[in-house]
Motif scaffolding. Structure first.
Motif, short mmCIF file in Angstrom:
data_model
loop_
_atom_site.label_atom_id
_atom_site.label_comp_id
_atom_site.label_asym_id
_atom_site.label_seq_id
_atom_site.Cartn_x
_atom_site.Cartn_y
_atom_site.Cartn_z
N ASN A 110 -4.69 4.49 1.85
CA ASN A 110 -4.24 5.44 0.74
C ASN A 110 -4.77 4.73 -0.75
N ILE A 111 -5.66 4.94 -1.11
CA ILE A 111 -6.20 4.17 -2.47
C ILE A 111 -5.38 4.77 -3.70
N LEU A 112 -4.73 3.78 -4.30
CA LEU A 112 -4.05 4.28 -5.57
C LEU A 112 -4.47 3.93 -6.84
N ASN A 113 -5.60 3.27 -7.02
CA ASN A 113 -6.49 2.90 -8.14
C ASN A 113 -7.80 1.92 -7.66
N ILE A 114 -8.70 2.30 -8.33
CA ILE A 114 -9.88 1.33 -8.22
C ILE A 114 -10.32 0.75 -9.56
N LEU A 115 -10.23 -0.69 -9.68
CA LEU A 115 -10.32 -1.33 -10.90
C LEU A 115 -11.83 -2.10 -10.92
N LYS A 116 -12.54 -2.10 -11.61
CA LYS A 116 -13.69 -2.81 -11.85
C LYS A 116 -13.59 -4.05 -12.66
N HIS A 117 -14.09 -5.31 -12.04
CA HIS A 117 -14.02 -6.55 -12.68
C HIS A 117 -15.21 -6.75 -13.90
N PRO A 118 -15.14 -6.67 -14.73
CA PRO A 118 -16.30 -6.81 -15.69
C PRO A 118 -16.45 -8.59 -16.23
N PHE A 119 -17.32 -8.98 -16.19
CA PHE A 119 -17.37 -10.51 -16.55
C PHE A 119 -18.44 -10.62 -17.74
N LEU A 120 -18.16 -11.72 -18.28
CA LEU A 120 -19.13 -12.11 -19.63
C LEU A 120 -20.26 -12.50 -19.37
N ASP A 121 -20.49 -13.25 -18.19
CA ASP A 121 -21.89 -13.64 -17.87
C ASP A 121 -21.93 -14.15 -16.25
#
Length: 425
Positions: free
Chosen positions: A204-215
């Protein structure tokens, strides 16, 4: 049952436990941490001796959640032969985790090496660019990307220099720097998912987070983001992967924070036929650390603690539909017919950002005459939803911020912030 430990517990979690203290599943293990952190809250406390006195049968039927992996030792020491302990050990040992998933990912390259063996390993023996990190660890501590022999030699020196400092911060169950895993770099976008498996083994997925990177060289955990588009574009394919992982590892009644890499798969015609999703690691018995999992509450109104303890399942179709109904309007097209157009909230970005403690504040002698300028930091954020200031004299973090932004421009600005610039004398 909730087992709360250092380093941090949020007021949202404490208020939730107080609100539901009469309900089964919201018991809180009594320990020194919660005695201090939970002052002023009426919690349903369970004494440690009563926890250790649980029968094997009752323990196996109990769902456990922790805000921190510092509580893992208690479970491993009290019920070492339980299925929960076995699953925790499997998740925490990255090499064991990779071996267990070989039936799903048979071609994935990984190798375990001890600190003593590091000097004997050369880049050419691996054969491709790789990431090296502690076999048992979390956050980005001790994580390095390597793309050449010269780079690998520098990384070896860095690892040896980091060992003494890192070992003072966490117990071995949380971060073990005696062994490292070398694994191929997985190209693609990085995501983190807060998910719990129910009694039937369904995720049961409660949240999906994307991980942004600088480079391409950035491995920090400065910020994570979520949005309507991130959920809509990834929910189905992530569920499919989590079902496979759950069946392979036999997961039930288990909360976790799993990191995934996703990349598009090209078809023969040059288009995209789907996505390849590969797990990076699983953080067991918890969601996103430092209670940053609370982002689901700010973005979608999901209290992850209630959902897990009560076995509730997000109705993502309804949640995303509410976005559509609230932030869409009908306009006339060139052809004269109505068209549904979003006012902007559809792609509003919700984020949490971590302000790491600058190294200049780790020197106890120098830090006596210095402090962190929180107000100057806050000027870089346009819409702060909640500020959580952390005692940086005790923890490696100065603050955790929750907010929203209208574009990635602000997120990229956050990623570029130099925390040293907020130190004042």
């Amino acid at each position: 049952m909730f087992i709360l430990e250092e380093p941090y517990v949020s007021s949202l979690l404490l208020k939730t436990l107080e609100k539901h203290r009469e309900e089964a599943g919201f018991e809180v293990l009594e320990n020194e941490f919660i005695k201090n952190a939970g002052k002023g809250y009426a919690l349903n406390l369970l004494k440690k001796e009563d926890f250790k006195g649980l029968s094997e049968e009752l323990f196996s039927k109990t769902k456990f959640y922790s805000n921190s992996e510092n509580s893992i030792n208690l479970v491993l020491e009290s019920f070492p032969n339980s299925s929960l302990a076995c699953l925790i050990n499997l998740c925490k040992d990255k090499c064991a985790f990779r071996k267990a998933l070989e039936p799903i990912y048979p071609n994935f390259l990984f190798k375990e090496v001890s600190v003593e063996e590091l000097d004997k390993v050369d880049y050419e023996s691996i054969g491709k660019a790789f990431i090296i990190k502690p076999s048992v660890g979390f956050l980005s501590l001790g994580v390095h990307k390597v793309r050449s022999e010269a780079e690998f030699e520098d990384v070896k020196k860095q690892i040896k220099a980091e060992i003494d400092e890192i070992s003072k911060l966490f117990p071995k169950s949380v971060l073990n720097i005696s062994k490292f895993i070398i694994e191929e770099i997985i190209e693609g976008e990085e995501f983190a998912v807060d998910v719990y498996y129910d009694a039937a083994g369904a995720p049961n997925i409660l949240n999906i987070l994307k991980h942004p990177f600088l480079d391409g060289d950035d491995v920090s955990d400065r910020a994570y983001i979520t949005s309507y588009s991130i959920i809509e574009e990834n929910l189905e394919c992530f569920e499919e992967v989590l079902i496979k992982i759950g069946k392979t590892l036999k997961i039930k009644n288990f909360p976790m924070h799993i990191e995934l890499i996703s990349k598009p798969v090209a078809d023969n015609g040059g288009g995209v036929s789907g996505k390849e999703v590969v797990p990076v690691e699983i953080n067991p018995m918890r969601f996103a650390g430092w209670c940053t999992t609370d982002l689901a509450y700010f973005a979608y109104g999901i209290n992850v603690y209630e959902y897990f303890a009560q076995g509730k399942k997000p109705n993502w179709k309804a949640i995303l539909g509410d976005y559509k109904s609230a932030f869409a309007k009908n306009v006339c097209t060139d052809k004269g017919g109505p068209e549904l157009v979003f006012s902007g909230k559809k792609d509003k970005i919700f984020y949490f950002a971590i302000a790491e403690r600058p190294k200049t504040l780790t020197d106890s002698a120098a830090a006596k005459n210095q402090s962190f300028n929180y107000e100057a930091l806050y000027q870089n954020f346009s819409n702060i939803l909640e500020k959580r200031e952390i005692d940086y004299t005790e923890k490696p973090v100065c603050a955790i911020l929750f907010g929203s932004a209208d574009s990635m421009d602000e997120i990229n600005k956050i990623l570029k912030l130099d925390m040293k610039s907020f130190v004042k004398s």
